[in-house]
Motif scaffolding. Structure first.
Motif, short mmCIF file in Angstrom:
data_model
loop_
_atom_site.label_atom_id
_atom_site.label_comp_id
_atom_site.label_asym_id
_atom_site.label_seq_id
_atom_site.Cartn_x
_atom_site.Cartn_y
_atom_site.Cartn_z
N GLY A 1 22.48 12.01 25.52
CA GLY A 1 21.89 12.86 24.51
C GLY A 1 22.25 12.48 23.08
N ILE A 2 23.16 11.51 22.90
CA ILE A 2 23.55 11.11 21.54
C ILE A 2 22.55 10.12 20.95
CG2 ILE A 2 25.28 9.84 20.21
CD1 ILE A 2 27.42 11.19 21.75
N VAL A 3 22.14 9.13 21.74
CA VAL A 3 21.20 8.11 21.26
C VAL A 3 19.81 8.42 21.81
CG1 VAL A 3 20.62 5.67 21.22
CG2 VAL A 3 23.03 6.38 21.17
N ASN A 4 18.86 8.65 20.91
CA ASN A 4 17.49 8.94 21.34
C ASN A 4 16.71 7.67 21.65
OD1 ASN A 4 17.72 11.75 21.11
ND2 ASN A 4 17.31 11.66 18.90
N LYS A 5 16.82 6.67 20.76
CA LYS A 5 16.09 5.42 20.97
C LYS A 5 16.71 4.32 20.12
CE LYS A 5 12.60 6.30 17.41
NZ LYS A 5 11.15 6.34 17.10
N ILE A 6 16.36 3.07 20.43
CA ILE A 6 16.81 1.91 19.67
C ILE A 6 15.60 1.26 19.04
CG2 ILE A 6 17.92 -0.35 19.81
CD1 ILE A 6 19.53 0.65 22.16
N THR A 7 15.65 1.03 17.74
CA THR A 7 14.54 0.40 17.03
C THR A 7 15.03 -0.79 16.23
OG1 THR A 7 14.83 1.89 15.14
CG2 THR A 7 13.23 2.55 16.81
N VAL A 8 14.10 -1.66 15.87
CA VAL A 8 14.41 -2.83 15.05
C VAL A 8 14.02 -2.52 13.61
CG1 VAL A 8 13.93 -5.25 14.62
CG2 VAL A 8 14.06 -4.41 16.96
N ASN A 9 14.97 -2.66 12.69
CA ASN A 9 14.67 -2.50 11.27
C ASN A 9 14.19 -3.83 10.72
OD1 ASN A 9 15.52 0.23 11.22
ND2 ASN A 9 17.64 -0.43 11.12
N TYR A 10 12.88 -4.04 10.78
CA TYR A 10 12.30 -5.32 10.39
C TYR A 10 11.89 -5.29 8.93
CZ TYR A 10 9.18 -9.31 10.26
OH TYR A 10 8.57 -10.49 9.91
N THR A 11 12.19 -6.35 8.21
CA THR A 11 11.79 -6.47 6.81
C THR A 11 10.83 -7.66 6.65
OG1 THR A 11 13.74 -7.83 6.31
CG2 THR A 11 13.91 -5.46 5.91
N PHE A 12 9.76 -7.44 5.92
CA PHE A 12 8.76 -8.48 5.68
C PHE A 12 9.07 -9.16 4.35
CE2 PHE A 12 4.68 -10.18 4.31
CZ PHE A 12 4.21 -10.76 5.48
N SER A 13 9.42 -10.45 4.41
CA SER A 13 9.77 -11.20 3.20
C SER A 13 8.52 -11.79 2.55
CB SER A 13 10.76 -12.32 3.55
OG SER A 13 11.01 -13.11 2.42
N LEU A 14 8.46 -11.67 1.22
CA LEU A 14 7.33 -12.22 0.47
C LEU A 14 7.70 -13.51 -0.25
CD1 LEU A 14 5.93 -8.93 -1.13
CD2 LEU A 14 5.09 -10.10 0.91
N THR A 15 8.85 -14.07 0.09
CA THR A 15 9.32 -15.28 -0.59
C THR A 15 8.32 -16.43 -0.43
OG1 THR A 15 11.59 -14.61 -0.13
CG2 THR A 15 11.25 -16.90 -0.79
N PHE A 16 7.74 -16.56 0.78
CA PHE A 16 6.82 -17.67 1.03
C PHE A 16 5.58 -17.58 0.14
CE2 PHE A 16 5.36 -14.33 3.83
CZ PHE A 16 3.97 -14.44 3.84
N MET A 17 5.15 -16.35 -0.18
CA MET A 17 4.00 -16.19 -1.07
C MET A 17 4.33 -16.68 -2.48
SD MET A 17 2.36 -12.51 -0.04
CE MET A 17 1.73 -12.21 1.63
N PHE A 18 5.55 -16.38 -2.94
CA PHE A 18 5.98 -16.81 -4.26
C PHE A 18 6.05 -18.34 -4.33
CE2 PHE A 18 9.50 -17.96 -7.17
CZ PHE A 18 8.96 -17.46 -8.35
N ILE A 19 6.60 -18.97 -3.27
CA ILE A 19 6.70 -20.43 -3.22
C ILE A 19 5.32 -21.06 -3.20
CG2 ILE A 19 7.51 -22.39 -1.85
CD1 ILE A 19 9.83 -20.63 -0.91
N ALA A 20 4.41 -20.47 -2.41
CA ALA A 20 3.03 -20.98 -2.34
C ALA A 20 2.35 -20.90 -3.71
CB ALA A 20 2.23 -20.19 -1.30
N PHE A 21 2.58 -19.79 -4.43
CA PHE A 21 2.00 -19.63 -5.76
C PHE A 21 2.52 -20.70 -6.72
CE2 PHE A 21 2.51 -17.88 -10.06
CZ PHE A 21 1.18 -17.67 -10.39
N ILE A 22 3.83 -20.97 -6.67
CA ILE A 22 4.43 -22.00 -7.52
C ILE A 22 3.83 -23.38 -7.20
CG2 ILE A 22 6.57 -23.23 -8.06
CD1 ILE A 22 6.41 -20.48 -9.31
#
Length: 201
Positions: free
Chosen positions: A158-179
């Protein structure tokens, strides 16, 4: 920077990229061998699990019998290997483009017609390759969540309801492509100036 320095730097960078390209070829071959080897894994095989649980800077050493044995799921491993092979293949193709940029520079022609085109092609590859790698990372991490659902057994009921992944979407590749796109237009402009200078002479 004079022409001799450009040629020297381009030759040095070309040699480095050439070595990295060969390493990636070996990596692709090893991944493909791994995928083929999966077909020879017995269906009732079990994989050993790590007994170390990492939570940020904290590592918990678990009892060896705290986690049940898990049967090897070939399709999950195959998806992970295919994603890795795709990323390595895209990187390999990127090195091929870099070599096509450096080739004219090795001959003292930094504003060759192929340079701006190759830089723009590299920018396109960085954009789509970065997007594909982000999606592949999300898919593989989402699949791995199911592997760790039994960690809820380590806590009181009853302590843990579920396990999720905290995913982050990086925009670094867009900046490099623009350069890279911007850089390709700079080289294209330099190419025009070089053509006008040659015609004047």
């Amino acid at each position: 920077m004079n022409k001799e320095k450009i040629i020297s730097s381009a030759n040095r960078m070309y040699s480095i990229v050439n070595v990295l390209e060969k390493i990636l070829l070996v990596g692709i071959a090893l991944i493909l061998i791994g995928i083929v080897a999966l077909f020879f894994v017995p269906k009732d095989s079990y994989m050993s699990q790590s007994t170390t649980l990492t939570l940020g800077n904290i590592a918990l050493e678990l009892n060896e019998r705290s986690l049940p044995n898990q049967q090897i799921q070939v399709w999950r491993i195959a998806v992970g290997l295919l994603a890795a092979a795709l990323i390595v293949a895209v990187t390999y193709y990127g090195f091929r483009i870099v070599k096509s940029i450096l080739s004219p520079m090795k001959e003292g022609r930094p504003f060759d017609e192929k340079v701006s085109t190759s830089i723009r092609k590299l920018g396109t590859l960085v954009f789509w390759g970065g997007l594909v790698s982000q999606v592949a990372e999300y898919v593989t991490e989402t699949m791995l969540v199911q592997k760790y659902v039994n960690l809820t057994d380590l806590f009181k009921e009853g302590i843990v309801n579920k396990i999720t992944v905290n995913y982050t979407f990086s925009l670094t590749f867009m900046f490099i492509a623009f350069i890279l796109y911007l850089l390709s237009y700079v080289f294209e402009y330099g190419q025009e100036l070089q053509r006008e200078s040659d015609e004047t002479l």
